[in-house]
Design a protein around this motif. Structure first.
Motif, short mmCIF file in Angstrom:
data_model
loop_
_atom_site.label_atom_id
_atom_site.label_comp_id
_atom_site.label_asym_id
_atom_site.label_seq_id
_atom_site.Cartn_x
_atom_site.Cartn_y
_atom_site.Cartn_z
N ALA A 521 37.29 62.67 29.58
CA ALA A 521 36.88 63.33 28.33
C ALA A 521 38.09 63.63 27.46
O ALA A 521 38.04 63.54 26.23
N LEU A 522 39.21 64.01 28.09
CA LEU A 522 40.43 64.28 27.32
C LEU A 522 40.92 63.02 26.62
O LEU A 522 41.36 63.06 25.47
N LYS A 523 40.89 61.89 27.33
CA LYS A 523 41.37 60.65 26.73
C LYS A 523 40.53 60.24 25.52
O LYS A 523 41.05 59.71 24.54
N GLN A 524 39.22 60.49 25.60
CA GLN A 524 38.32 60.05 24.54
C GLN A 524 38.28 61.01 23.36
O GLN A 524 37.86 60.65 22.27
N ALA A 525 38.72 62.24 23.58
CA ALA A 525 38.66 63.24 22.51
C ALA A 525 39.69 62.93 21.42
O ALA A 525 40.79 62.43 21.70
N ASN A 526 39.35 63.26 20.21
CA ASN A 526 40.26 63.11 19.08
C ASN A 526 41.16 64.32 19.01
O ASN A 526 40.68 65.46 19.05
N PRO A 527 42.50 64.13 18.93
CA PRO A 527 43.41 65.29 18.86
C PRO A 527 43.03 66.28 17.76
O PRO A 527 43.33 67.47 17.87
N ARG A 528 42.38 65.81 16.72
CA ARG A 528 41.98 66.70 15.64
C ARG A 528 40.92 67.71 16.08
O ARG A 528 40.71 68.72 15.42
N ASN A 529 40.27 67.41 17.20
CA ASN A 529 39.22 68.31 17.67
C ASN A 529 39.74 69.41 18.58
O ASN A 529 39.01 70.38 18.85
N TYR A 530 40.97 69.28 19.07
CA TYR A 530 41.53 70.34 19.90
C TYR A 530 41.79 71.57 19.05
O TYR A 530 42.54 71.52 18.07
N LEU A 531 41.22 72.69 19.43
CA LEU A 531 41.28 73.89 18.60
C LEU A 531 42.70 74.41 18.44
O LEU A 531 43.10 74.83 17.36
N LEU A 532 43.47 74.41 19.53
CA LEU A 532 44.84 74.93 19.46
C LEU A 532 45.73 74.00 18.66
O LEU A 532 46.62 74.45 17.91
N PHE A 533 45.52 72.71 18.78
CA PHE A 533 46.35 71.74 18.07
C PHE A 533 46.15 71.83 16.57
O PHE A 533 47.06 71.57 15.78
N GLN A 534 44.95 72.23 16.15
CA GLN A 534 44.62 72.31 14.72
C GLN A 534 44.49 73.75 14.23
O GLN A 534 43.72 74.03 13.32
N ALA A 535 45.21 74.67 14.86
CA ALA A 535 45.15 76.08 14.45
C ALA A 535 45.63 76.24 13.01
O ALA A 535 46.59 75.57 12.59
N PRO A 536 44.99 77.11 12.20
CA PRO A 536 45.41 77.32 10.80
C PRO A 536 46.80 77.93 10.72
O PRO A 536 47.23 78.68 11.61
N LYS A 537 47.51 77.62 9.67
CA LYS A 537 48.90 78.06 9.53
C LYS A 537 49.04 79.58 9.51
O LYS A 537 50.06 80.11 9.93
N ARG A 538 48.02 80.27 8.98
CA ARG A 538 48.13 81.73 8.91
C ARG A 538 48.14 82.39 10.30
O ARG A 538 48.54 83.55 10.44
N CYS A 539 47.72 81.64 11.32
CA CYS A 539 47.72 82.16 12.69
C CYS A 539 48.94 81.71 13.49
O CYS A 539 49.00 81.91 14.70
N ILE A 540 49.90 81.10 12.82
CA ILE A 540 51.10 80.59 13.49
C ILE A 540 52.32 81.38 12.99
O ILE A 540 52.92 81.03 11.97
N PRO A 541 52.69 82.46 13.67
CA PRO A 541 53.84 83.27 13.22
C PRO A 541 55.19 82.59 13.44
O PRO A 541 56.19 83.00 12.86
N PHE A 542 55.23 81.60 14.32
CA PHE A 542 56.51 80.92 14.60
C PHE A 542 56.23 79.45 14.87
O PHE A 542 55.28 79.09 15.57
N GLN A 543 57.09 78.61 14.32
CA GLN A 543 56.96 77.18 14.54
C GLN A 543 58.34 76.54 14.47
O GLN A 543 59.16 76.88 13.61
N THR A 544 58.61 75.66 15.39
CA THR A 544 59.86 74.92 15.41
C THR A 544 59.55 73.50 15.85
O THR A 544 58.39 73.13 15.98
N ARG A 545 60.55 72.71 16.08
CA ARG A 545 60.36 71.30 16.37
C ARG A 545 59.49 71.09 17.61
O ARG A 545 59.91 71.35 18.74
#
Length: 567
Positions: A521-545
Motif C-alpha cells: 500500500a505504501l508503494k502504491q500511495a501517492n506522496p502527495r497523499n501523505y499527511l505529514l509530507f504535505q503539512a501546511p507551511k503555517r504548521c512548520i516552525p522549522f525547516q532545513t535541507r
C-alpha cells in the motif's frame, strides 16, 4: 615462569619509563580525540542511552515521565561509580562535555595499571613497550571514548592481573567487588580467571586457602551488592518484564534485522559467495577481532621455529600466563553467555576485550627483546621501526565520535528551544540523537530498540508499529488518534523517507512490524497523499535541507475538516 630480568639502562629508571609511557598514552589520546576540543557534537554514540540519567543528575525533571527515560534510569543499569563521577563533574561541565573529558583520565589510569603489572612480570623496559603497543592498538580495537562504564574494563582487568600476580588477595577481592558494581563483565572475567588460577595451581604455592577465601569473599560481596541494587529496582521490574534468555530470543525472528543485538548474522552475507568464505564471514561476524589471531598465530609459529634453532627463550612469547588464562576465561564466558543470554551480557564483548591483549603484549615483547639483544648503537634502527609502526597504525585509529550533518545540528538546536516536556516523533534513526543533542523525549528510536527485557521490548516494538502507521498516514483520523493517545507535540519529517528507494527498503528494515499488504500500500500511495509530507507551511516552525518540524497541534486543527469527512 621466566625469571624477572633487570637490564634496564641506568639512564632510564622505572619511574622515568612510567612517565614516558603515561606521556605517550595521553599524547595519543589527545591526538585521536582532538575534535572534542572544537566540536561540542563530537560525542560517542553510546552516550545516547546514558544521557537520560546523566541529564537527571543536574535536572531531576529532565525527560519527564517518558517510558524510555524510565527504562534507562533504572538503578541496575547505572554504574554507581560512574554516577558519582558525573555528579561531581556536573558542578563544572555538562554531561556531554564530561563524557568527552573522562577518556583522557581513563587512558592514563589504564596505562599506569598496565605498567605496574607488566613491570612485575619482567621489568620497566618491558612494561614500557607493552604500554606503547597497547596504546597504539587501543584506538583500533577498543577505544575508550565516551566516559561510559565500558571505559573501566581495562583498568579493572589490569588491576585484577596486577593484584593476582602480587597475590594480594584482599585488594584482589575488593577489586572484583568493585568490578561487579562498575562493569559486571569485568567481574565475570576476573572471577573466572581466579577460578582457573585456583584449579591450575592448586596448592603448589601453599596459597589454595587464600585463593578460595578470595573467591568466596568476592562472590559474597558481589551478590550482596546485586541484591541491594535489585531491591532498589524492584518497583520497575513489573514495568519492563523479565530478562530475555537465549530460548526466548529464538522465538523472535525480528532480531535478525530490527533488533539492536544481531543474533543471527547469516542474512548479512550474499548468497553468491563461496560457501567456505561465507562460513568464515559468519565466524568473524560472531566473534569480533577473531581475525587478530590469524597473524598472531602465524607470527607465533615463526618465533617458535626461531626459538628451536637459536636456542633463545621468548615465551610463551613473553606474554604473562595470566593473560593467556584471561583469554580462556573469555572463551568460557562466551559459551555461558550464549546459553543464558542476556543474563551474562552480550557474548561478543568478552572476546572483544581480551583478544586484542594477545597481539599487543606480543608486539611489546618483540620490541623489548630486539632492544635488549643489541648494543645501544644498534638499538636505534629498531626504535625507528617502532615509531614507523606507530605511524602505520594511525591509519586505523578510530575516535568513534559522531559528526552530525549541518542540517541535523540546526534541527537539534531548534528542538532544544521547544518546551522541556515535549514529546517528539521522528524516524528511528534520526530520533536516536535527539535526546543527546536536544535533551528532549522521543517516541521511538533505534538506540531505544533493545531486547534485554521482554515487557520493554514489546512496548517499543508496538510503538514502532504505531509510529510507522502514523508517519505514512493518509487517514486524518488515524493520525489524530495517534497524536492524542501518545501526546505527540512535534513530528520531524525527512523528505527522503517518502521517496524511492527508501520506500522500497522499508520491508527489509521493518519486515517484522507489518505484513506484506502494508508495504504494498505504501508503494502504491501517492506522496502527495501523505499527511505529514504535505503539512501546511503555517504548521512548520522549522525547516532545513530535507528536514522539517511539524507542530502537531496546528496540523490536527488543520486536519479537522478532513477528519470529519472521514467519519
Amino acid at each position: 615462569m621466566r625469571e624477572k630480568e633487570s637490564d634496564n639502562p641506568k639512564a632510564w629508571s622505572d619511574w622515568s619509563l612510567l612517565l614516558l609511557a603515561l606521556g605517550v598514552a595521553l599524547g595519543l589520546a589527545l591526538w585521536v580525540e582532538r575534535r572534542v576540543f572544537s566540536d561540542p557534537a563530537a560525542l560517542n554514540d553510546d552516550v545516547r542511552n546514558q544521557i537520560y540519567w546523566m541529564a537527571r543528575i543536574a535536572d531531576p525533571s529532565a525527560f519527564g515521565e517518558d517510558y524510555i527515560a524510565r527504562y534507562f534510569t533504572q538503578p541496575m543499569l547505572i554504574s554507581p561509580v560512574l554516577w558519582l563521577l558525573y555528579l561531581l563533574g556536573g558542578q563544572w561541565l555538562t554531561p556531554a562535555q564530561l563524557s568527552q573529558v573522562l577518556p583522557f583520565g581513563m587512558v592514563v589510569l589504564t596505562t599506569f595499571l598496565l605498567f605496574q603489572y607488566a613491570k612485575r612480570y619482567q621489568n620497566g623496559l618491558y612494561a614500557f613497550w607493552v604500554c606503547f603497543s597497547f596504546n597504539c592498538a587501543l584506538w583500533i580495537f577498543k577505544n575508550m571514548a565516551g566516559g561510559l562504564s565500558r571505559s573501566f574494563i581495562y583498568p579493572l582487568l589490569f588491576w585484577t592481573l596486577w593484584q593476582l600476580h602480587l597475590k594480594n588477595w584482599y585488594w584482589l577481592g575488593l577489586g572484583l567487588v568493585l568490578s561487579a558494581i562498575i562493569y559486571p563483565p569485568a567481574f565475570f572475567l576476573g572471577f573466572i580467571l581466579l577460578i582457573i588460577e585456583t584449579v591450575y595451581l592448586a596448592n603448589q604455592d601453599g596459597m589454595l586457602k587464600d585463593r578460595l577465601l578470595c573467591l568466596l569473599g568476592s562472590l559474597a560481596g558481589s551478590l550482596g551488592l546485586l541484591f541491594w541494587r535489585s531491591a532498589h529496582s524492584a518497583e520497575t521490574g513489573p514495568l519492563f518484564g523479565p530478562l530475555n534468555t537465549n530460548q526466548s530470543i529464538e522465538g523472535l525472528p525480528d532480531f535478525a534485522s530490527g533488533g539492536r543485538v544481531v543474533l543471527f548474522p547469516w542474512g548479512n552475507f550474499s548468497e553468491d559467495w563461496i560457501r567456505p568464505l561465507q562460513w568464515l564471514g559468519q565466524l568473524l561476524e560472531r566473534v569480533p577481532h577473531l581475525y587478530i589471531l590469524i597473524p598472531t598465530a602465524g607470527f607465533g609459529l615463526a618465533l617458535w621455529v626461531y626459538n628451536r634453532y637459536a636456542k633463545a627463550y621468548w615465551g610463551p612469547l613473553l606474554i604473562p600466563p595470566q593473560v593467556w588464562r584471561l583469554l580462556i576465561s573469555s572463551s568460557i564466558l562466551y559459551v555461558v553467555a550464549w546459553a543464558v543470554l542476556f543474563y551474562f551480557y552480550v557474548p561478543e564483548r568478552y572476546f572483544q576485550y581480551t583478544l586484542p591483549l594477545i597481539p599487543t603484549f606480543m608486539v611489546g615483547a618483540i620490541i623489548y627483546q630486539l632492544q635488549r639483544r643489541y648494543s645501544p648503537a644498534k638499538r636505534w634502527p629498531y626504535l625507528g621501526l617502532a615509531a614507523l609502526g606507530l605511524l602505520l597504525t594511525s591509519f586505523f585509529w578510530r575516535a568513534d565520535l559522531m559528526n552530525p550533518k549541518e542540517s541535523e545540528r540546526n534541527l537539534y538546536s531548534f528542538l532544544g528551544t521547544t518546551p522541556a516536556q515535549s514529546m517528539i516523533a521522528a524516524s528511528p534513526g534520526l530520533a536516536s540523537n535527539i535526546p543527546l543533542y536536544a535533551y528532549r523525549s522521543v517516541y521511538i528510536s533505534n538506540e531505544a530498540y533493545i531486547p534485554f527485557h521482554q515487557g520493554y521490548y514489546k512496548v517499543i516494538k508496538d510503538r514502532l508499529k504505531s509510529f510507522l502507521k502514523a508517519y505514512y498516514a493518509v487517514d486524518a483520523q488515524l493520525l489524530s488518534a495517534f497524536v492524542r493517545q501518545n501526546r505527540i507535540d512535534y513530528f520531524v519529517v525527512q523528505s527522503i523517507d517518502f521517496k524511492e528507494p527508501r520506500l522500497s527498503e522499508l520491508p527489509k528494515r521493518y519486515y517484522h512490524a507489518f505484513d506484506t499488504p502494508f508495504f504494498e500500500a505504501l508503494k502504491q500511495a501517492n506522496p502527495r497523499n501523505y499527511l505529514l509530507f504535505q503539512a501546511p507551511k503555517r504548521c512548520i516552525p522549522f525547516q532545513t535541507r530535507g528536514l522539517k518540524v511539524i507542530e502537531m497541534t496546528c496540523l490536527i486543527k488543520a486536519l479537522q475538516p478532513s477528519a470529519s469527512q472521514t467519519r
